[in-house]
Design a protein around this motif. Structure first.
Motif, short mmCIF file in Angstrom:
data_model
loop_
_atom_site.label_atom_id
_atom_site.label_comp_id
_atom_site.label_asym_id
_atom_site.label_seq_id
_atom_site.Cartn_x
_atom_site.Cartn_y
_atom_site.Cartn_z
N GLY A 1 0.79 -1.24 0.00
CA GLY A 1 0.00 0.00 0.00
C GLY A 1 0.82 1.28 0.00
N ALA A 2 2.13 1.21 -0.26
CA ALA A 2 2.95 2.43 -0.26
C ALA A 2 2.38 3.46 -1.24
N ALA A 3 2.48 4.71 -0.85
CA ALA A 3 1.85 5.79 -1.63
C ALA A 3 2.63 6.14 -2.89
N GLU A 4 1.93 6.79 -3.80
CA GLU A 4 2.58 7.33 -5.00
C GLU A 4 3.69 8.29 -4.56
N GLY A 5 4.83 8.19 -5.22
CA GLY A 5 5.94 9.08 -4.89
C GLY A 5 6.92 8.48 -3.91
N THR A 6 6.62 7.26 -3.43
CA THR A 6 7.57 6.58 -2.55
C THR A 6 8.85 6.28 -3.35
N LEU A 7 9.98 6.55 -2.72
CA LEU A 7 11.27 6.39 -3.40
C LEU A 7 12.09 5.32 -2.70
N ILE A 8 12.65 4.43 -3.48
CA ILE A 8 13.52 3.39 -2.94
C ILE A 8 14.88 3.56 -3.63
N VAL A 9 15.91 3.70 -2.85
CA VAL A 9 17.26 3.91 -3.40
C VAL A 9 18.22 2.93 -2.75
N ALA A 10 19.21 2.49 -3.50
CA ALA A 10 20.22 1.60 -2.92
C ALA A 10 21.61 2.07 -3.30
N LEU B 1 17.58 3.33 -8.34
CA LEU B 1 16.39 3.80 -7.64
C LEU B 1 15.12 3.29 -8.31
N SER B 2 14.08 3.24 -7.49
CA SER B 2 12.75 2.88 -7.99
C SER B 2 11.74 3.84 -7.39
N ILE B 3 10.77 4.20 -8.21
CA ILE B 3 9.73 5.14 -7.78
C ILE B 3 8.38 4.43 -7.92
N ILE B 4 7.59 4.50 -6.87
CA ILE B 4 6.25 3.90 -6.95
C ILE B 4 5.29 4.96 -7.48
N LEU B 5 4.58 4.59 -8.55
CA LEU B 5 3.60 5.51 -9.16
C LEU B 5 2.25 4.81 -9.24
N ARG B 6 1.21 5.60 -9.12
CA ARG B 6 -0.14 5.05 -9.22
C ARG B 6 -0.93 5.91 -10.20
N PRO B 7 -0.59 5.83 -11.50
CA PRO B 7 -1.20 6.73 -12.48
C PRO B 7 -2.67 6.41 -12.76
N GLY B 8 -3.10 5.21 -12.45
CA GLY B 8 -4.50 4.85 -12.64
C GLY B 8 -4.94 4.82 -14.09
#
Ligand code: BT5
Length: 280
Positions: A57-66, A90-97
């Motif tokens: 359920g992480a929100a749109e705009g969540t950023l994961i970096v390593a 990096l990975s960005i979670i998006l929920r464009p619908g």
């Protein structure tokens, strides 16, 4: 190109340690990377980690970096070499619908964002359809878009971006080395990793907002300004076949049109343009 130019981790003047605080400080975005930022020292793949978070359920705009990846992924089962300390993974979670058909357009949008960020560092990036970022014809970055969707809409999309920021040639395997470069190698001096990430996030937010507003035409126009294959003879590897022809244009939905030597036009939705040869 050949000589060693730096060891960014040893240069104390460049803040290089990825942390939510360091990333958020001076970040000019409105929402991207402003809330949840997840930094790993080492992770299998930021896309895999992002997928897990998005399912929770992480929100749109969540950023994961390593700082490093042990199994960085490219497309079609290929790998992304991710040495520690020098690259951005990096990975960005998006929920464009939006409808799943729009997914390839999201990859092109990210390409424009990455190229625009590189341009701001004073270099001339090139985009090779559909997901390669090059400088002087060498690969400096790649995009891997993954998504969970049903027939009608995308539930979430993971935008995975890998960039060789200060990567040195000997950090890459020989097979990759001859075709690759890094921002630092191309510029001839180190590029601050966190500052570049902030520029990239700012660009990504702007171009993604164009995407969501349906302004894909503008995105495509900018893509074409960075494009490196249109008008050239290309070899396209498709799942079942291989096609040689002239890359004529990108259609309004981002598919690539290639004309073969018999004059037939092929619409390529997903494929690998692995070889650009001779001017048409
Ligand atoms: C890509 O795939 O270019 C997409 C790469 C996406 C990587 C990011 S890192 C963060 C996120 N988490 C992940 O697990 N992945 C994403 P593709 O077009 O399939 O290109 C893969 C090919 O690029 C490989 O087969 C190599 O030839 C080459 N390659 C691998 N590592 C490279 C590197 N560090 N620099 C330049 N080329 C590389």
């Amino acid at each position: 190109m050949g000589s060693k130019i730096m060891s960014p981790c040893l240069d104390q003047r460049l803040p290089n340690r990825l942390s939510p605080h360091a990333i958020k400080e001076h970040l000019r975005t409105r929402w991207l990377g402003q809330q949840a930022v997840c930094c790993f020292d080492v992770v299998e793949s930021t896309n895999t980690a992002a997928n897990r978070l998005a399912r929770e359920g992480a929100a749109e705009g969540t950023l994961i970096v390593a700082n490093a990846q042990t199994s960085g992924r490219g497309r079609l089962g290929r790998s992304w070499v991710s040495p520690p300390g020098s690259g951005l993974y990096l990975s960005i979670i998006l929920r464009p619908g939006c409808h799943p058909d729009w997914l390839p357009r999201l990859t092109l949008t990210a390409g424009v964002a990455v190229a625009s960020a590189i341009q701001q560092t004073g270099m001339r990036p090139q985009l090779k359809w559909p997901n390669d970022i090059l400088i002087a014809d060498r690969k400096v970055g790649g995009i891997l878009t993954e998504a969970v969707f049903d027939k009608r809409r995308i539930d979430f999309a993971i935008l995975g971006i890998g960039i060789n920021v200060n990567t040195e040639r000997d950090e890459l395997p020989i097979s990759v080395r001859s075709l690759a470069t890094s921002l630092g190698l191309s510029l001839g001096k180190p590029v601050p990793r966190i500052h570049f990430l902030q520029t990239l996030l700012h660009q990504m937010e702007q171009w993604y907002e164009f995407f969501c507003a349906g302004a894909f035409e503008t995105i495509l126009e900018t893509w074409c300004e960075f494009d490196t294959i249109l008008g050239k003879v290309v070899e396209v590897f498709l799942p079942e076949t291989r096609l040689v022809g002239v890359a004529e244009t990108l259609e309004s939905d981002g598919t690539l049109l290639v004309r073969d030597k018999r004059g037939c036009l092929h619409s390529i939705i997903a494929g690998d343009v692995v070889h650009c040869r001779l001017e048409a």
